[in-house]
Scaffold this active site. Structure first.
Site, PDB file in Angstrom:
ATOM      1  N   SER A  10       0.906  -1.223   0.265  1.00 27.88           N
ATOM      2  CA  SER A  10       0.444   0.466   0.034  1.00 27.88           C
ATOM      3  C   SER A  10       1.136   1.514   0.269  1.00 27.88           C
ATOM      4  O   SER A  10       2.005   1.023   0.291  1.00 27.88           O
ATOM      5  CB  SER A  10      -1.181   0.068   1.093  1.00 27.88           C
ATOM      6  OG  SER A  10       0.023   0.370   2.511  1.00 27.88           O
ATOM      7  N   ASP A  11       0.286   2.591   0.067  1.00 28.74           N
ATOM      8  CA  ASP A  11       0.854   3.572  -0.407  1.00 28.74           C
ATOM      9  C   ASP A  11       0.436   3.837   1.723  1.00 28.74           C
ATOM     10  O   ASP A  11      -0.473   3.186   2.194  1.00 28.74           O
ATOM     11  CB  ASP A  11      -0.014   4.692  -1.379  1.00 28.74           C
ATOM     12  CG  ASP A  11       1.947   5.533  -1.579  1.00 28.74           C
ATOM     13  OD1 ASP A  11       2.193   6.003  -0.803  1.00 28.74           O
ATOM     14  OD2 ASP A  11       1.940   6.332  -2.030  1.00 28.74           O
ATOM     15  N   TRP A  12       1.248   4.821   1.762  1.00 26.22           N
ATOM     16  CA  TRP A  12       1.248   5.125   3.218  1.00 26.22           C
ATOM     17  C   TRP A  12      -0.222   5.683   3.575  1.00 26.22           C
ATOM     18  O   TRP A  12      -1.218   6.669   3.345  1.00 26.22           O
ATOM     19  CB  TRP A  12       1.448   7.264   3.151  1.00 26.22           C
ATOM     20  CG  TRP A  12       1.609   7.650   4.320  1.00 26.22           C
ATOM     21  CD1 TRP A  12       1.034   8.173   4.642  1.00 26.22           C
ATOM     22  CD2 TRP A  12       3.723   7.723   5.455  1.00 26.22           C
ATOM     23  NE1 TRP A  12       1.187   8.803   6.542  1.00 26.22           N
ATOM     24  CE2 TRP A  12       2.961   8.465   5.684  1.00 26.22           C
ATOM     25  CE3 TRP A  12       4.258   6.924   5.138  1.00 26.22           C
ATOM     26  CZ2 TRP A  12       3.973   8.998   7.156  1.00 26.22           C
ATOM     27  CZ3 TRP A  12       5.248   7.792   5.671  1.00 26.22           C
ATOM     28  CH2 TRP A  12       4.960   7.811   7.431  1.00 26.22           C
TER      29      TRP A  12
END
Length: 762
Positions: free
Chosen positions: A309-311
């Site tokens: 995932s991204d942040w």
């Protein structure tokens, strides 16, 4: 938060050397299988969990002093429910599989020591945003940013600097980089443009593949390799309003023709990780998009690695997009869609374990992620040695070989946009050179994804000019570093100095430095306009009005609409973000020590109102023209000047008629008709003149960097294979249709720079 107690299971030999998964002579597949047989469900899910490093947490806590970090802050992380000691304890209990934002080898080693106290002694996978060199660490080689790299049109060089970056990443204790960003950038308002390779799918694909090969090598095996990560899946680079994470609605045709090709190329090159995007796509949050992550990436393209995932974007399925009514449902949706690792923080592990026990996720879905994550750790040699030799590291980072490559990349990435005979400079003719502007003497040349670097590891533009001309010939006026400032007084003071100068070099643009509050481009720094901010244009105008010969240098990661400057000043240079040796590189360009060869990897609009401004637009895009300005770019994709001149002949085809599964050769002669040695980027474009679905007016399909001495000629051969003629037809079948194609070859995408020939496909 639910606290999990891992059951203590005595595995015979788990901490001994005679178990199969610890035997380096065994195939990776067998080692992974053996280890997974020994793991509990909790230990498997733990491998899917990533946290920010302890020192990052300490710095964030000190910065925010107990206040909450904003939900749209993607740079600072800490966990109110967990102390640093809690994280270290969890690491020893095998409840953490990965860390990010660990920026020293010392901290990396300390974390691995804690991991070695866990039951199965599974090492940590440490990731870092090494986007153009390992620039979040101090004292490293900061290479030019991706947009600068793309301007070189030199994939071999990009592979080389990625290989060197991999060595510096491993030298500081990390094993995984969140690059390449293979988003196709089609909106200059978007702050992350400088993190991309530009607007063309073919160029982005080649540069992305070069980056993957540089970091991973042939199969990502060995202690000098780094796992690459193609991101962000997908299409966040043309957001609805130009801002990062804004919605994107786009047809499947455009996805497959524009945004997906770089991912397909990266997967075929063996990229081991992918990252999902912040944005929603056609109403579905990208972190919950099973069609993209599973159906296309895994089932259609054959992706074998893991998706991260991204942040905090898993949480945003619930909190921002309002698709999942609970956080637990967000965890279910993302894992079910194909996500394998959570960036970052608590809650995910507990939620996924509960979902498996409730039958809402299968253990096989957990195994999918765990297996790939473990494979990465085995291939990267972490089970044999998770530590970094700190003394050896000092010999690797910022060494002579790496800085030489950084200089070469900067020299090949700086684009000469305009030259009315002022360049190259004969410095013997000038006695007083004025250098000024907000970017003349600071680290903005390093670009985004850079933390503060030692002064002795960066050559500013002023320093490069002083080195070339001699300090006694250079007058520096400190305009101030804030590109946003409105300061008529400083404009007047600089102009007064210009009246006593015989040359002025004005360095303007943007500030991409993420550690400064005055940042104007980069991640999450998007703009409504693409004009120069503050009184920068007034500064240029005032200096130019004195009559002194004026050179303007643009620093920053996005194209800027500098219309007045382009129309008036005699010399204009787009330096982008040239890195540690940027000042030296620019001085070498200015003086002719290096003949510029870079080309624009993205069109420069005249105005934000022109966006989308791309060269590979559809035929009807300008059927009606703008009434209040030109409908052409200020500078076109593929454009860039040299200090010499090249003559490129009309293309010659090996055949003028072919079948739809045949290839042809395209040949052109190129001659250096000028007085100095130079390099031209010969570009080949193709247009399908009539097709069942509309096609762009031209598409880049090949290019070649050609170096020639004065008077020298060469014949360049391109091969047009069927895939360069193919497209998705009206039924969305990828095919080569019969008909006439236009083959165009020249020095840029502008029609006036191209010569054409027709090819018929029977």
């Amino acid at each position: 938060m639910m606290i999990l107690a891992f059951p203590f299971i005595m595995e015979a030999g788990a901490k001994e050397k005679n178990v199969l998964y610890k035997d380096a002579s065994q195939p990776v597949e067998l080692r992974v299988a053996d280890l997974m047989k020994r793991m509990t469900l909790e230990e498997k899910v733990a491998q899917m969990c990533q946290y920010v490093g302890p020192q990052h947490i300490r710095e964030t806590q000190a910065k925010f002093k107990g206040q909450k970090v904003g939900k749209n802050d993607d740079a600072h992380g800490f966990y109110p429910s967990l102390s640093v000691n809690d994280l270290l304890r969890m690491t020893e209990e095998g409840k953490i599989g990965s860390f990010l934002h660990v920026v020293t080898g010392k901290e990396a080693n300390e974390l691995q020591e804690h991991a070695m106290k866990s039951r199965l002694q599974i090492p940590l996978l440490i990731g870092i945003d090494a986007i153009h060199g390992n620039a979040l660490c101090s004292g490293v080689t900061v290479y030019p940013t991706p947009i600068t790299q793309a301007a070189s049109f030199d994939p071999a060089l990009v592979e080389k600097i990625s290989r060197e970056s991999a060595l510096e990443v491993r030298a500081t204790g990390a094993h995984w980089t969140f690059t390449p960003n293979v988003d196709v950038a089609r909106d200059a308002r978007w702050g992350r443009t400088g993190e991309t390779f530009g607007e063309d799918p073919y160029l982005v694909s080649l540069m992305g593949v070069a980056t993957v090969k540089g970091y991973q090598g042939q199969d990502m095996t060995g202690t000098d390799k780094v796992a690459a990560c193609a991101k962000h899946l997908i299409a966040g680079s043309e957001p609805s309003n130009g801002t990062n994470a804004a919605p994107m609605d786009v047809s499947e045709r455009t996805l497959r023709e524009v945004y997906l090709p770089p991912y397909k190329a990266a997967v075929e090159a063996g990229v081991f990780t992918l990252m999902a995007a912040h944005n929603e796509l056609n109403g579905i949050p990208c972190h919950a998009d099973k069609w993209m992550m599973t159906d296309i990436m895994r089932n259609e393209y054959g992706f074998k690695g893991f998706i991260v995932s991204d942040w905090m974007d898993v949480e945003r399925i619930h909190e921002l997009h309002h698709v999942a009514p609970t956080m637990k449902e967000a965890y279910r949706e993302t894992v079910d869609a194909g996500l394998d690792m959570h960036m970052h923080g608590p809650g995910f592990m507990e939620g996924v374990i509960e979902l498996v026990k409730e039958g809402k996720l299968s253990e096989a879905q957990v195994d999918r992620g765990c297996k790939a994550i473990l494979e990465a750790k085995f291939r990267l040699g972490l089970f044999e040695n998770p530590y970094v030799d700190l003394k050896q590291s000092e010999k690797i980072i910022y060494n002579k070989e790496h800085t030489a490559s950084a200089l070469e990349a900067a020299e090949k990435g700086i684009v000469l946009l305009k030259n009315e005979g002022l360049l190259p400079l004969d410095l013997s003719k000038y006695k007083n050179i004025l250098v000024t502007g907000p970017n003349a003497n600071n680290h903005t040349i390093l670009g985004d994804w850079t933390l503060q670097q030692p002064e002795d590891k960066v050559v500013t533009i002023l320093e490069g000019i002083q080195e070339a001309a001699g300090k006694n010939k250079v007058t520096y006026y400190n305009y101030g570093d804030d590109v946003r400032q409105n300061s008529p007084e400083k404009v007047k003071a600089a102009a007064n100095l210009a009246t006593n100068s015989d040359l002025a070099i004005v360095v303007v643009g943007e500030n991409p430095l993420r550690y400064q509050k005055t940042k104007t481009c980069g991640e999450n720094i998007d703009r409504m306009s693409i004009d120069l901010l503050g009184t920068q244009e007034e500064l240029v105008k005032a200096i130019y009005a004195t009559g002194v010969p004026t050179i303007v240098v643009l620093v920053g990661g996005r194209p800027l609409s500098v219309n007045w400057i382009a129309d008036n000043v005699p010399a204009l240079i787009q330096s982008w973000e040239p890195g540690s040796l940027g000042g030296t590189a620019l001085a070498n360009i200015l003086t002719g020590k290096v003949n510029p060869s870079a080309k624009l990897p993205i069109s420069i609009p005249r105005h934000a109102g022109q966006i989308q401004m791309i060269y590979n637009h559809k035929p009807s895009q300008y059927f009606h023209k703008y009434k209040d300005g030109a409908s052409t770019p200020l500078y076109a994709f593929g454009y860039g000047l040299s200090y010499t001149h090249f003559d490129i002949s009309a293309p010659l085809l090996s055949k003028t008629k072919i079948g739809n599964n045949e290839s042809i050769k395209v040949s052109v002669d190129i001659k250096n008709t000028g007085k100095v040695e130079g390099t031209e980027v010969v570009q080949l474009y193709i247009r399908d003149l009539y097709s069942s679905a509309t096609r762009p007016v031209k598409e880049l399909k090949d290019f070649a960097r050609v170096s020639l001495k004065p008077g020298e000629s060469k014949t360049i051969h391109f091969t047009v294979t069927p895939d360069k003629l193919a497209f998705f037809n009206r039924e969305m079948k990828y095919t080569v249709e019969s008909g006439v194609f236009e083959i165009m070859v020249g020095s840029s995408s502008r029609d006036k720079d191209l010569k054409k020939v027709k090819l018929e496909v029977l």
